[in-house]
Design an enzyme around this catalytic site. Structure first.
Site, PDB file in Angstrom:
ATOM      1  N   LYS A  21      10.239   3.163  -4.538  1.00  0.00           N
ATOM      2  CA  LYS A  21       9.027   2.344  -4.451  1.00  0.00           C
ATOM      3  C   LYS A  21       9.025   1.262  -5.531  1.00  0.00           C
ATOM      4  O   LYS A  21       8.588   0.133  -5.296  1.00  0.00           O
ATOM      5  CB  LYS A  21       7.773   3.218  -4.591  1.00  0.00           C
ATOM      6  CG  LYS A  21       7.499   4.099  -3.376  1.00  0.00           C
ATOM      7  CD  LYS A  21       6.181   4.856  -3.528  1.00  0.00           C
ATOM      8  CE  LYS A  21       5.926   5.747  -2.334  1.00  0.00           C
ATOM      9  NZ  LYS A  21       4.654   6.487  -2.449  1.00  0.00           N
ATOM     10  N   PHE A  53       0.836  -1.199   0.000  1.00  0.00           N
ATOM     11  CA  PHE A  53       0.000   0.000   0.000  1.00  0.00           C
ATOM     12  C   PHE A  53       0.869   1.246   0.000  1.00  0.00           C
ATOM     13  O   PHE A  53       1.833   1.326   0.755  1.00  0.00           O
ATOM     14  CB  PHE A  53      -0.868   0.063   1.267  1.00  0.00           C
ATOM     15  CG  PHE A  53      -1.884  -1.029   1.403  1.00  0.00           C
ATOM     16  CD1 PHE A  53      -3.191  -0.841   0.998  1.00  0.00           C
ATOM     17  CD2 PHE A  53      -1.534  -2.246   1.977  1.00  0.00           C
ATOM     18  CE1 PHE A  53      -4.138  -1.841   1.158  1.00  0.00           C
ATOM     19  CE2 PHE A  53      -2.463  -3.256   2.143  1.00  0.00           C
ATOM     20  CZ  PHE A  53      -3.778  -3.050   1.724  1.00  0.00           C
ATOM     21  N   ASP A  54       0.499   2.219  -0.811  1.00  0.00           N
ATOM     22  CA  ASP A  54       1.035   3.555  -0.606  1.00  0.00           C
ATOM     23  C   ASP A  54       0.369   4.090   0.661  1.00  0.00           C
ATOM     24  O   ASP A  54      -0.784   3.759   0.946  1.00  0.00           O
ATOM     25  CB  ASP A  54       0.699   4.448  -1.798  1.00  0.00           C
ATOM     26  CG  ASP A  54       1.151   5.877  -1.584  1.00  0.00           C
ATOM     27  OD1 ASP A  54       2.324   6.071  -1.237  1.00  0.00           O
ATOM     28  OD2 ASP A  54       0.321   6.790  -1.743  1.00  0.00           O
ATOM     29  N   LYS A  55       1.074   4.914   1.448  1.00  0.00           N
ATOM     30  CA  LYS A  55       0.469   5.403   2.694  1.00  0.00           C
ATOM     31  C   LYS A  55      -0.460   6.591   2.470  1.00  0.00           C
ATOM     32  O   LYS A  55      -1.656   6.520   2.730  1.00  0.00           O
ATOM     33  CB  LYS A  55       1.550   5.794   3.709  1.00  0.00           C
ATOM     34  CG  LYS A  55       0.956   6.318   5.031  1.00  0.00           C
ATOM     35  CD  LYS A  55       2.021   6.779   6.003  1.00  0.00           C
ATOM     36  CE  LYS A  55       2.547   8.154   5.656  1.00  0.00           C
ATOM     37  NZ  LYS A  55       1.586   9.261   5.935  1.00  0.00           N
ATOM     38  N   THR A  89      -3.987   6.647   0.660  1.00  0.00           N
ATOM     39  CA  THR A  89      -4.485   5.285   0.460  1.00  0.00           C
ATOM     40  C   THR A  89      -4.870   4.676   1.807  1.00  0.00           C
ATOM     41  O   THR A  89      -6.026   4.357   2.051  1.00  0.00           O
ATOM     42  CB  THR A  89      -3.434   4.415  -0.254  1.00  0.00           C
ATOM     43  OG1 THR A  89      -3.100   5.018  -1.510  1.00  0.00           O
ATOM     44  CG2 THR A  89      -3.972   3.008  -0.513  1.00  0.00           C
TER      45      THR A  89
END
Length: 661
Positions: free
Chosen positions: A535, A352-354, A357
């Site tokens: 990422k 997950f992107d923080k 999201t």
């Protein structure tokens, strides 16, 4: 300009829609007539004194009606250079006729045509679930032009037109609210269960058609349902470019994108079908080696041909993919093909992107801590007076947070407000000096050890802190944090319950902030201080570590990382062109709740695809030895053959009624 419905009609495959004298169901009626003629002929064959040609004539009629569409498709396929199952069935029926087994041949064509008609009907049911999307948007809109209202087809709407949406009516076009306030049911597009409150945009003259980011409270989508208040909306997308139009187009393209299982079955058929044809030729020549007439060898060969035809295998995966994608679309999830549908159900790790999201993506005031004997009201009046004159996002969050907690607070005005880069802000209030900022700002201003320890503790919990000093005295601490989405913890628990073992957070924030959020919501691993290129490397590492990994983000700045993942999932895609185009799976609403539904549906789809493969291959594996041994003839073989085809199709249709547990 084509409407959504016209596009769908144009996209329909000729294989699945047969017109004729009885309309779209002509093939089914022809199959029924064939069965009636076959049954009558078979019954009359037992009548004494009746010439055999009477029964044979009825069988020939059954041949005509049962074989009409089969022959039609076979001719079309041969013209394209393709030799498919239709051709094999005609060969088998013709062979039975040559041997004088007209009843057997008629039975074969009757059951084959009936099976195909029912299969087409069932597949049309899945497609109608997609076509239903086209009817979400109304065909006409009430437009305000030159001071009067007129009703126009949605295809004639222009950018900038103002449309009137009456209470409890469907929204005809994508746009922004310019007048009126009320709630809109966005479930048909985004899958959100609760209506979303809408209000007018601040700048009525602005061209929002080129705006990348529009607040959810200002934006409406074609196909959503207005609540009890009338709204006026400025059109920002033409009918053919609306979210619903693009959604329909992408869902319809799914059938051209084959899943891994379908690619496997295609490869299998390329080897299997020629092998069957060789076997049939060998069996035709069996009379040369064993003591039996040619007619018996030929009949056995035709029975094997029917038994080995891979109809059920060919339809087993496409029917499940089509049904799964249709069900997902109804739930506000766009799955772009069979590959992401299958891959998503085979994952044990999700990254997950923080920001935006797992969190709300906007800083919120989390703590107001007056220091020692400072008066809280006075402390906040000074803070708001200074921060309301700053254009920094943290300043705006402080002002908003204080006003929400104390709506009646009167702050007054600060003067000589000046930003101190990387540290905070200075100002004057009531003729006295004010400083608001981080620890670095107060290094030379006598920062107390106890105050510094409190700030450090808050920062370890993921907060950004602001210290307020007035006239040389510390008044208190304000802390802000990009807080977790309210639904995040529950969604992650759901994911864990359905078999997702690793949930990894990828964030550009520092490790401490990421770990604080992770601890609150239940993320299993945090990778912090990541630049966009980091990422991508992180996703590659996770992919090699866990075999397959999904990446979920906003589909814009996360696009490179999503592209490297097994399945890229974008949130809030209804409002983002980039997300719709780049993601393998798009959650149309800006809510995490769609993720467990999508993964659960994908796992159910994979299970049904496996069941269908076992059924289709199992029936063939049993029938071939039975027909070679002479235990099963053409009649039982075609019954089992068509029966298995219908079973796999109707098994796949169960996905249309899938419910998230």
């Amino acid at each position: 300009m084509e409407s959504n419905k016209e596009k769908l009609e144009a996209d329909k495959s000729h294989k699945d829609e047969h017109g004729g004298i009885f309309g779209a169901n002509t093939e089914l009626y022809f199959a029924i007539i064939s069965g009636l003629l076959l049954g009558t002929g078979y019954g009359l064959s037992f009548a004494e004194g009746l010439p055999s040609w009477v029964s044979n004539a009825l069988y020939w009629g059954a041949y005509f009606f049962g074989g009409f569409f089969t022959l039609k498709e076979a001719i079309e396929n041969i013209r394209k250079g393709v030799f498919e199952i239709d051709s094999l069935m005609l060969v088998a029926a013709a062979g039975a006729g040559i041997l004088g087994e007209w009843a057997e041949g008629a039975l074969l064509l009757f059951l084959f045509s009936l099976g195909h008609a029912l299969e087409h009907y069932a597949m049309a049911k899945a497609r109608k679930s997609i076509e239903a999307l086209a009817s979400l948007a109304p065909p006409v809109a009430l437009v305000k032009r030159d001071g009067r209202e007129e009703e126009l087809p949605i295809e004639k709407l222009e950018l900038g037109d103002t449309i009137v949406i009456k209470p409890n009516s469907k929204v005809p076009a994508d746009g922004v609210v310019v007048k009126g306030e009320g709630s809109v049911n966005q479930a048909p597009i985004t899958g959100e269960s609760v209506p979303v409150d809408k209000r007018p945009v601040d700048d009525l003259q602005k061209d929002y058609s080129k705006e990348k980011s529009i607040e959810a409270e200002n934006r409406v989508f074609a196909g959503t349902i207005n609540g009890a208040s009338a709204l006026e909306v400025k059109v920002i997308r033409k009918a053919q470019d609306s979210t619903i139009s693009r959604l329909i187009k992408m869902v319809n393209e799914v059938e051209q994108q084959k899943s891994p299982t379908q690619l496997f079955t295609d490869r299998f058929e390329k080897i299997f079908v020629p092998s069957v044809l060789v076997l049939v030729v060998v069996l035709c020549l069996a009379f040369l080696v064993i003591d039996e007439p040619f007619s018996k060898s030929f009949y056995r060969a035709m029975s094997v041909l029917v038994a080995a035809s891979p109809c059920a295998l060919a339809i087993s995966t496409p029917s499940a993919v089509l049904s799964g994608v249709a069900r997902a679309a109804r739930g506000g999830v766009l799955i772009k093909g069979g590959k992401p549908l299958e891959d998503l159900g085979n994952l044990e790790a999700v990254a997950f992107d923080k920001t935006g999201t797992l969190t709300e993506g906007k800083p919120k005031l989390t703590n107001i801590i007056p220091w020692e004997d400072a008066d809280e009201q006075h402390f906040l009046q000074i803070a708001v007076a200074v921060e309301k004159q700053s254009d920094h996002p943290l300043a705006a969050a402080i002002v908003k947070g204080v006003q929400e907690k104390y709506p009646g607070l009167s702050a007054g005005d600060a003067s000589k407000v000046k930003g101190i880069v990387g540290k905070g802000v200075s100002a004057e209030f009531g003729g006295k000096e004010v400083f608001i900022g981080n620890k670095a700002l107060f290094k030379d201003k006598g920062l107390e050890k106890a105050l510094e320890d409190k700030v450090t503790a808050l920062e370890k919990e993921g907060n950004t802190t602001m210290i307020v000093q007035y006239d040389g005295k510390f008044l208190g601490i304000l802390s802000l944090m990009d807080v977790a989405r309210p639904e995040a913890k529950g969604v992650l628990e759901q994911l864990k319950s359905i078999g997702i073992k690793q949930m990894i957070m990828l964030t550009g924030d520092n490790q401490q902030v990421g770990e604080a959020v992770a601890k609150e919501i239940g993320v299993t691993e945090v990778m912090g201080n990541l630049m966009p290129e980091d990422k991508v490397a992180a996703v590659e590492k996770l992919d090699s570590q866990y075999g397959k990994v999904a990446m979920i983000g906003d589909g814009v700045n996360d696009a490179p990382a999503m592209a490297k993942s097994t399945v890229g999932i974008a949130m809030g895609a209804a409002g983002s062109d980039v997300a719709l185009e780049t993601a393998d799976i798009a959650l149309m609403g800006d809510k995490l709740e769609g993720l467990p539904f999508a993964i659960g549906l994908s796992r159910k789809s994979r299970a049904i695809i496996k069941q269908n493969l076992w059924i289709s291959l199992g029936v063939v594996a049993v029938l071939i030895p039975l027909t070679i041994a002479g235990v099963a003839s053409i009649g039982p073989a075609v019954m089992a053959h068509e029966g298995s085809t219908l079973i796999v199709v109707f098994n796949a249709l169960r996905l249309l009624v899938y419910k998230n547990k």
